[in-house]
Design a protein around this motif. Sequence first.
Motif, PDB file in Angstrom:
ATOM      1  N   THR A   1      -7.274   2.016  -0.799  1.00 44.36           N
ATOM      2  CA  THR A   1      -7.041   2.979   0.279  1.00 44.36           C
ATOM      3  C   THR A   1      -6.917   4.410  -0.243  1.00 44.36           C
ATOM      4  OG1 THR A   1      -4.658   2.750   0.190  1.00 44.36           O
ATOM      5  CG2 THR A   1      -5.838   1.274   1.701  1.00 44.36           C
ATOM      6  N   ARG A   2      -6.554   4.533  -1.490  1.00 43.14           N
ATOM      7  CA  ARG A   2      -6.325   5.848  -2.117  1.00 43.14           C
ATOM      8  C   ARG A   2      -5.264   6.669  -1.366  1.00 43.14           C
ATOM      9  NH1 ARG A   2     -12.148   5.607  -3.031  1.00 43.14           N
ATOM     10  NH2 ARG A   2     -12.485   5.455  -5.276  1.00 43.14           N
ATOM     11  N   ALA A   3      -4.406   5.980  -0.627  1.00 40.46           N
ATOM     12  CA  ALA A   3      -3.344   6.660   0.115  1.00 40.46           C
ATOM     13  C   ALA A   3      -2.128   6.831  -0.797  1.00 40.46           C
ATOM     14  CB  ALA A   3      -2.952   5.851   1.345  1.00 40.46           C
ATOM     15  N   ILE A   4      -1.469   7.953  -0.664  1.00 38.96           N
ATOM     16  CA  ILE A   4      -0.256   8.208  -1.445  1.00 38.96           C
ATOM     17  C   ILE A   4       0.875   7.397  -0.822  1.00 38.96           C
ATOM     18  CG2 ILE A   4       1.427   9.956  -2.126  1.00 38.96           C
ATOM     19  CD1 ILE A   4      -0.859  11.989  -2.063  1.00 38.96           C
ATOM     20  N   GLY A   5       1.612   6.665  -1.641  1.00 40.71           N
ATOM     21  CA  GLY A   5       2.745   5.872  -1.154  1.00 40.71           C
ATOM     22  C   GLY A   5       2.367   4.454  -0.770  1.00 40.71           C
ATOM     23  N   LEU A   6       1.074   4.106  -0.828  1.00 40.99           N
ATOM     24  CA  LEU A   6       0.616   2.746  -0.524  1.00 40.99           C
ATOM     25  C   LEU A   6      -0.080   2.168  -1.745  1.00 40.99           C
ATOM     26  CD1 LEU A   6      -1.011   3.023   3.032  1.00 40.99           C
ATOM     27  CD2 LEU A   6       1.116   1.888   2.442  1.00 40.99           C
ATOM     28  N   TYR A   7       0.082   0.860  -1.914  1.00 39.96           N
ATOM     29  CA  TYR A   7      -0.578   0.186  -3.019  1.00 39.96           C
ATOM     30  C   TYR A   7      -1.082  -1.151  -2.495  1.00 39.96           C
ATOM     31  CZ  TYR A   7      -1.169  -2.335  -7.406  1.00 39.96           C
ATOM     32  OH  TYR A   7      -1.677  -3.080  -8.437  1.00 39.96           O
ATOM     33  N   VAL A   8      -2.356  -1.404  -2.664  1.00 40.62           N
ATOM     34  CA  VAL A   8      -2.952  -2.655  -2.215  1.00 40.62           C
ATOM     35  C   VAL A   8      -3.432  -3.409  -3.445  1.00 40.62           C
ATOM     36  CG1 VAL A   8      -4.787  -3.707  -0.839  1.00 40.62           C
ATOM     37  CG2 VAL A   8      -3.679  -1.593  -0.044  1.00 40.62           C
ATOM     38  N   LYS A   9      -3.046  -4.672  -3.526  1.00 39.90           N
ATOM     39  CA  LYS A   9      -3.442  -5.508  -4.653  1.00 39.90           C
ATOM     40  C   LYS A   9      -4.139  -6.744  -4.093  1.00 39.90           C
ATOM     41  CE  LYS A   9      -1.668  -7.867  -8.699  1.00 39.90           C
ATOM     42  NZ  LYS A   9      -0.504  -8.307  -9.436  1.00 39.90           N
ATOM     43  N   ARG A  10      -5.310  -7.054  -4.614  1.00 39.87           N
ATOM     44  CA  ARG A  10      -6.054  -8.229  -4.178  1.00 39.87           C
ATOM     45  C   ARG A  10      -5.686  -9.426  -5.027  1.00 39.87           C
ATOM     46  NH1 ARG A  10     -11.991  -6.381  -2.440  1.00 39.87           N
ATOM     47  NH2 ARG A  10     -11.463  -4.319  -1.703  1.00 39.87           N
ATOM     48  N   GLY A  11      -6.038 -10.561  -4.545  1.00 43.60           N
ATOM     49  CA  GLY A  11      -5.882 -11.765  -5.351  1.00 43.60           C
ATOM     50  C   GLY A  11      -4.707 -12.607  -4.927  1.00 43.60           C
ATOM     51  N   LYS A  12      -4.422 -13.616  -5.785  1.00 42.19           N
ATOM     52  CA  LYS A  12      -3.400 -14.623  -5.494  1.00 42.19           C
ATOM     53  C   LYS A  12      -2.026 -14.009  -5.213  1.00 42.19           C
ATOM     54  CE  LYS A  12      -1.407 -18.859  -7.325  1.00 42.19           C
ATOM     55  NZ  LYS A  12      -1.363 -19.792  -8.430  1.00 42.19           N
ATOM     56  N   TYR A  13      -1.613 -13.048  -6.004  1.00 40.74           N
ATOM     57  CA  TYR A  13      -0.293 -12.409  -5.824  1.00 40.74           C
ATOM     58  C   TYR A  13      -0.440 -11.005  -5.227  1.00 40.74           C
ATOM     59  CZ  TYR A  13       1.231 -16.257  -8.730  1.00 40.74           C
ATOM     60  OH  TYR A  13       1.465 -17.503  -9.219  1.00 40.74           O
ATOM     61  N   GLY A  14      -1.486 -10.819  -4.493  1.00 41.83           N
ATOM     62  CA  GLY A  14      -1.775  -9.513  -3.920  1.00 41.83           C
ATOM     63  C   GLY A  14      -0.968  -9.235  -2.670  1.00 41.83           C
ATOM     64  N   GLY A  15      -1.220  -8.110  -2.101  1.00 42.40           N
ATOM     65  CA  GLY A  15      -0.545  -7.692  -0.891  1.00 42.40           C
ATOM     66  C   GLY A  15      -0.597  -6.188  -0.748  1.00 42.40           C
ATOM     67  N   THR A  16       0.005  -5.710   0.304  1.00 36.55           N
ATOM     68  CA  THR A  16       0.086  -4.270   0.533  1.00 36.55           C
ATOM     69  C   THR A  16       1.529  -3.854   0.341  1.00 36.55           C
ATOM     70  OG1 THR A  16      -1.712  -4.401   2.147  1.00 36.55           O
ATOM     71  CG2 THR A  16      -0.342  -2.421   2.192  1.00 36.55           C
ATOM     72  N   TYR A  17       1.721  -2.890  -0.501  1.00 39.05           N
ATOM     73  CA  TYR A  17       3.056  -2.405  -0.813  1.00 39.05           C
ATOM     74  C   TYR A  17       3.130  -0.935  -0.436  1.00 39.05           C
ATOM     75  CZ  TYR A  17       2.958  -6.668  -3.545  1.00 39.05           C
ATOM     76  OH  TYR A  17       2.840  -7.967  -3.925  1.00 39.05           O
ATOM     77  N   ALA A  18       4.278  -0.517   0.061  1.00 34.27           N
ATOM     78  CA  ALA A  18       4.436   0.878   0.478  1.00 34.27           C
ATOM     79  C   ALA A  18       5.842   1.352   0.127  1.00 34.27           C
ATOM     80  CB  ALA A  18       4.224   1.004   1.987  1.00 34.27           C
ATOM     81  N   HIS A  19       5.955   2.650   0.028  1.00 37.58           N
ATOM     82  CA  HIS A  19       7.270   3.258  -0.131  1.00 37.58           C
ATOM     83  C   HIS A  19       8.118   2.813   1.060  1.00 37.58           C
ATOM     84  CE1 HIS A  19      10.370   6.395   0.027  1.00 37.58           C
ATOM     85  NE2 HIS A  19      10.176   6.507  -1.285  1.00 37.58           N
ATOM     86  N   LYS A  20       9.405   2.638   0.857  1.00 36.22           N
ATOM     87  CA  LYS A  20      10.263   2.112   1.926  1.00 36.22           C
ATOM     88  C   LYS A  20      10.219   2.954   3.201  1.00 36.22           C
ATOM     89  CE  LYS A  20      14.363   4.199  -0.050  1.00 36.22           C
ATOM     90  NZ  LYS A  20      15.562   3.983  -0.779  1.00 36.22           N
ATOM     91  N   ASP A  21      10.116   4.288   3.066  1.00 33.82           N
ATOM     92  CA  ASP A  21      10.045   5.132   4.260  1.00 33.82           C
ATOM     93  C   ASP A  21       8.790   4.835   5.074  1.00 33.82           C
ATOM     94  OD1 ASP A  21      12.409   6.301   3.451  1.00 33.82           O
ATOM     95  OD2 ASP A  21      11.441   8.075   2.576  1.00 33.82           O
TER      96      ASP A  21
END
Length: 189
Positions: A1-21
């Motif tokens: 996504t190239r978004a600041i504060g977001l992280y996307v990981k593919r695969g078995k242990y993947g998911g979308t992670y974001a800053h708590k806010d």
Amino acid sequence: TRAIGLYVKRGKYGGTYAHKDIAFEFASAISPTFKLYLIKEFQRLKEEENDKKQIEWNAKRFLSKNNYLIQTDAVKNYLIPQNTYSENLEWLAYAEEADILNVALFGFTAKAWRDANPELAGKNNVRDYATVNELTVLSNLETHNAHMIREGKDKKERFNTLKEIAEYQLGILNTAEYIKTDDKNKSIT
């Protein structure tokens, strides 16, 4: 996504992670129930924080009232026998000593505060509106004053010493509080 504060990981242990806010904002947008829960929890935490501050203030006020007994005992045992007050004017010595502390710490007498704050003066006094730091210093001043009264120091000498102590101690406590608050602000940004 190239978004600041977001992280996307593919695969078995993947998911979308974001800053708590960002996560809270996203969850609030898709779930009114979650948004309500978040607001209620924030309110609960703020009330709990305020309760802790109130308990601390009450403890300091209690301490300053108890130390006032130390001062009044010194006035009763060391000043009143030396004065020629008639019996119904003995309270003047107590009021004068309280005002020495008020002027040394706050810069004004209790009467000056009452005159400036008539709407508050009906049920309270200046000390009821003092900060925790001021009440801490006041408690120390009462003990110092009682000691100087027992030593026989005159009013002017006691006042000058008490004013110096008040400025010094309040400066330390206020600086420490400012640093603590500033550190909290830095960790937020």
